[in-house]
Design an enzyme around this catalytic site. Structure first.
Site: not given
Length: 291
Positions: A184, A197
């Site tokens: 990501s 995350y």
């Protein structure tokens, strides 16, 4: 449809309701574009077999549809509560003339990771491509609000499962096979509300390089794709209706991406078109730099 990247996909998502985890496409007001009506295959993966985690929806679904139209048979893993989305993905794979195996279960379970690989090989005959895509996204207001159990679950789903799946898959893979991981932009951006995350995604980026160095001696390439804000069921889990409406408007392109816009990168990294690529992280972020 316009070819202008700023307006070729929706730029706002008004009135999108929040959802409980894990989120379902079937419950989204504005449906994501997985390439159902647009992706055109070129036979780049003819005769291949792919295992895609999180293949029921979002990026995983778009990859499953693209791989099928490129000629690959597909096994997809997903949580049992996502069965409706998984059934729809299977329908699109089969419509492309390819076989699709549905493998429900939780990848945080180490035995299930091994079983996913074994079932794929048993049911489809081989394993050429592993796409580590499934992920748990956690949000935090501040450091004190980080829940220890959620933190451990995030690393179990996002990082440990990736390693377990790679370990189980590699012995079945021949030279020319590929592993594609989903990291990501958060691996580099690390928004303060997403630090757990982001940490898992940073680990995935590093592990991609490590695995690429480890497995190239077997002729197996390992790469990753780093998405930016993409319109998938993970968004209504973590964000308010107000935040969802303007998702992605702070990117240079000025909008969120659609899962279909990620699929070509996964095809490139899985096919001979990407034969000189290993240890790479491809940014598909709407212009947000990650280097």
């Amino acid at each position: 449809m316009t070819s202008d990247p700023r307006t070729s996909q929706p730029t706002r998502f008004p009135g999108e309701p929040q959802q409980p985890s894990p989120g379902l496409v079937a419950e989204m007001k504005t449906k994501p574009d997985h390439g159902e009506e647009s992706y055109v295959g070129k036979g780049l993966l003819k005769g291949k077999v792919a295992l895609i985690t999180g293949g029921d929806s979002g990026i995983g679904k778009a990859v499953a549809i693209a791989y099928a139209r490129e000629g690959a048979d597909v096994a997809i893993s997903y949580l049992a509560v996502e069965q409706a989305d998984a059934e729809d993905t299977r329908a699109w794979v089969e419509k492309a003339g390819q076989r699709c195996v549905l493998l429900p279960g939780d990848i945080r379970d180490r035995d299930h990771c091994v079983a996913l690989v074994e079932r794929t090989v048993a049911d489809l005959g081989s394993l050429d491509i592993l796409v580590n895509n499934a992920a748990a996204q956690t949000m935090n207001e501040d450091l004190a609000s980080i829940d220890d159990d959620e933190m451990q679950d995030a690393f179990a789903a996002n990082v440990f499962a990736m390693l377990r799946l790679a370990k189980a898959a590699a012995p079945h893979m021949k030279p020319g096979s590929a592993i594609v991981n989903t990291t990501s932009e958060q691996a580099k951006v690390a928004a303060k509300s997403m630090i757990v995350y982001a940490a898992t995604k940073g680990a995935i980026s590093s592990l991609t390089v490590g695995l690429s160095n480890l497995l190239i001696d077997k002729g197996i390439r390992v790469n990753a794709v780093a998405p930016g804000p993409i319109w998938t069921p993970i968004q209504p889990i973590a964000k308010s209706t107000e935040e969802l409406e303007t998702l992605g408007q702070d990117t240079p392109v000025g909008r969120a991406g659609q899962p279909a816009e990620l699929a070509p990168a996964y095809v490139l990294l899985a096919s001979r078109e990407g034969s000189y690529m290993t240890g790479a992280v491809i940014a598909v972020t709407g212009g947000v730099p990650i280097n």
